[in-house]
Design a protein around this motif. Structure first.
Motif, PDB file in Angstrom:
ATOM      1  N   PHE A  63      12.430  -8.033  17.860  1.00 12.44           N
ATOM      2  CA  PHE A  63      13.859  -7.722  17.821  1.00 12.44           C
ATOM      3  C   PHE A  63      14.376  -7.361  19.209  1.00 12.44           C
ATOM      4  O   PHE A  63      15.437  -7.819  19.633  1.00 12.44           O
ATOM      5  CB  PHE A  63      14.138  -6.577  16.846  1.00 12.44           C
ATOM      6  CG  PHE A  63      15.580  -6.163  16.816  1.00 12.44           C
ATOM      7  CD1 PHE A  63      16.498  -6.871  16.054  1.00 12.44           C
ATOM      8  CD2 PHE A  63      16.028  -5.084  17.560  1.00 12.44           C
ATOM      9  CE1 PHE A  63      17.839  -6.497  16.036  1.00 12.44           C
ATOM     10  CE2 PHE A  63      17.362  -4.706  17.554  1.00 12.44           C
ATOM     11  CZ  PHE A  63      18.265  -5.422  16.779  1.00 12.44           C
ATOM     12  N   LYS A  64      13.605  -6.552  19.921  1.00 16.29           N
ATOM     13  CA  LYS A  64      14.015  -6.139  21.264  1.00 16.29           C
ATOM     14  C   LYS A  64      14.086  -7.336  22.206  1.00 16.29           C
ATOM     15  O   LYS A  64      15.023  -7.452  22.999  1.00 16.29           O
ATOM     16  CB  LYS A  64      13.040  -5.094  21.816  1.00 16.29           C
ATOM     17  CG  LYS A  64      13.094  -3.774  21.081  1.00 16.29           C
ATOM     18  CD  LYS A  64      12.018  -2.839  21.604  1.00 16.29           C
ATOM     19  CE  LYS A  64      11.926  -1.574  20.797  1.00 16.29           C
ATOM     20  NZ  LYS A  64      10.855  -0.685  21.277  1.00 16.29           N
ATOM     21  N   GLU A  65      13.108  -8.230  22.112  1.00 15.87           N
ATOM     22  CA  GLU A  65      13.112  -9.421  22.969  1.00 15.87           C
ATOM     23  C   GLU A  65      14.316 -10.309  22.675  1.00 15.87           C
ATOM     24  O   GLU A  65      14.959 -10.822  23.586  1.00 15.87           O
ATOM     25  CB  GLU A  65      11.810 -10.206  22.794  1.00 15.87           C
ATOM     26  CG  GLU A  65      10.609  -9.511  23.408  1.00 15.87           C
ATOM     27  CD  GLU A  65       9.300 -10.203  23.079  1.00 15.87           C
ATOM     28  OE1 GLU A  65       9.252 -11.078  22.184  1.00 15.87           O
ATOM     29  OE2 GLU A  65       8.284  -9.862  23.736  1.00 15.87           O
ATOM     30  N   GLN A  66      14.645 -10.470  21.398  1.00 18.08           N
ATOM     31  CA  GLN A  66      15.814 -11.266  21.030  1.00 18.08           C
ATOM     32  C   GLN A  66      17.107 -10.624  21.539  1.00 18.08           C
ATOM     33  O   GLN A  66      18.007 -11.311  22.001  1.00 18.08           O
ATOM     34  CB  GLN A  66      15.895 -11.433  19.501  1.00 18.08           C
ATOM     35  CG  GLN A  66      14.869 -12.386  18.942  1.00 18.08           C
ATOM     36  CD  GLN A  66      14.960 -12.480  17.432  1.00 18.08           C
ATOM     37  OE1 GLN A  66      15.486 -11.587  16.761  1.00 18.08           O
ATOM     38  NE2 GLN A  66      14.436 -13.574  16.877  1.00 18.08           N
ATOM     39  N   ALA A  67      17.189  -9.320  21.442  1.00 20.64           N
ATOM     40  CA  ALA A  67      18.382  -8.620  21.930  1.00 20.64           C
ATOM     41  C   ALA A  67      18.538  -8.797  23.431  1.00 20.64           C
ATOM     42  O   ALA A  67      19.643  -9.054  23.922  1.00 20.64           O
ATOM     43  CB  ALA A  67      18.294  -7.145  21.559  1.00 20.64           C
ATOM     44  N   ILE A  68      17.454  -8.694  24.166  1.00 24.88           N
ATOM     45  CA  ILE A  68      17.506  -8.867  25.619  1.00 24.88           C
ATOM     46  C   ILE A  68      17.909 -10.292  25.977  1.00 24.88           C
ATOM     47  O   ILE A  68      18.766 -10.520  26.843  1.00 24.88           O
ATOM     48  CB  ILE A  68      16.152  -8.490  26.276  1.00 24.88           C
ATOM     49  CG1 ILE A  68      15.929  -6.982  26.139  1.00 24.88           C
ATOM     50  CG2 ILE A  68      16.100  -8.927  27.732  1.00 24.88           C
ATOM     51  CD1 ILE A  68      14.540  -6.531  26.499  1.00 24.88           C
ATOM     52  N   LYS A  69      17.308 -11.262  25.301  1.00 29.19           N
ATOM     53  CA  LYS A  69      17.652 -12.667  25.554  1.00 29.19           C
ATOM     54  C   LYS A  69      19.124 -12.926  25.238  1.00 29.19           C
ATOM     55  O   LYS A  69      19.799 -13.636  25.973  1.00 29.19           O
ATOM     56  CB  LYS A  69      16.773 -13.591  24.717  1.00 29.19           C
ATOM     57  CG  LYS A  69      15.351 -13.659  25.224  1.00 29.19           C
ATOM     58  CD  LYS A  69      14.497 -14.540  24.312  1.00 29.19           C
ATOM     59  CE  LYS A  69      13.053 -14.512  24.767  1.00 29.19           C
ATOM     60  NZ  LYS A  69      12.171 -15.238  23.842  1.00 29.19           N
ATOM     61  N   GLY A  70      19.614 -12.319  24.175  1.00 32.68           N
ATOM     62  CA  GLY A  70      21.018 -12.490  23.807  1.00 32.68           C
ATOM     63  C   GLY A  70      21.956 -11.932  24.869  1.00 32.68           C
ATOM     64  O   GLY A  70      22.971 -12.536  25.193  1.00 32.68           O
ATOM     65  N   VAL A  71      21.626 -10.789  25.414  1.00 34.13           N
ATOM     66  CA  VAL A  71      22.455 -10.163  26.430  1.00 34.13           C
ATOM     67  C   VAL A  71      22.412 -10.997  27.716  1.00 34.13           C
ATOM     68  O   VAL A  71      23.437 -11.235  28.362  1.00 34.13           O
ATOM     69  CB  VAL A  71      21.992  -8.717  26.720  1.00 34.13           C
ATOM     70  CG1 VAL A  71      22.664  -8.154  27.954  1.00 34.13           C
ATOM     71  CG2 VAL A  71      22.299  -7.836  25.505  1.00 34.13           C
TER      72      VAL A  71
END
Length: 74
Positions: A63-71
């Motif tokens: 989840f954290k990796e996806q959030a970072i990639k999204g930002v």
């Protein structure tokens, strides 16, 4: 730092506001870093005691990796 119960946090806030106890005293009494005492009091002043009802949220690595990639992509 020892985990504080909700009741401990309420007591800390009451002692700070009603009894005019300050960080050094409360830090020694509850075995918590003075910065954490100050942060707790600030949070409660800003958001009220209801802030203590919010549970801790655990986020998975994915989840954290996806959030970072999204930002980063926006």
């Amino acid at each position: 730092m020892s985990k504080l119960t909700k009741q401990d946090k309420i007591h800390i806030f009451e002692e700070w506001t009603l009894e005019d106890k300050r960080g050094t005293y409360l830090s020694k009494k509850y075995g918590v870093n003075i910065a954490n005492i100050n942060y707790l009091v600030s949070l409660i002043k800003m958001h009220g005691l209801s802030i203590l009802d919010k549970p801790y949220a655990h986020y998975s690595k994915e989840f954290k990796e996806q959030a970072i990639k999204g930002v980063l992509s926006n």
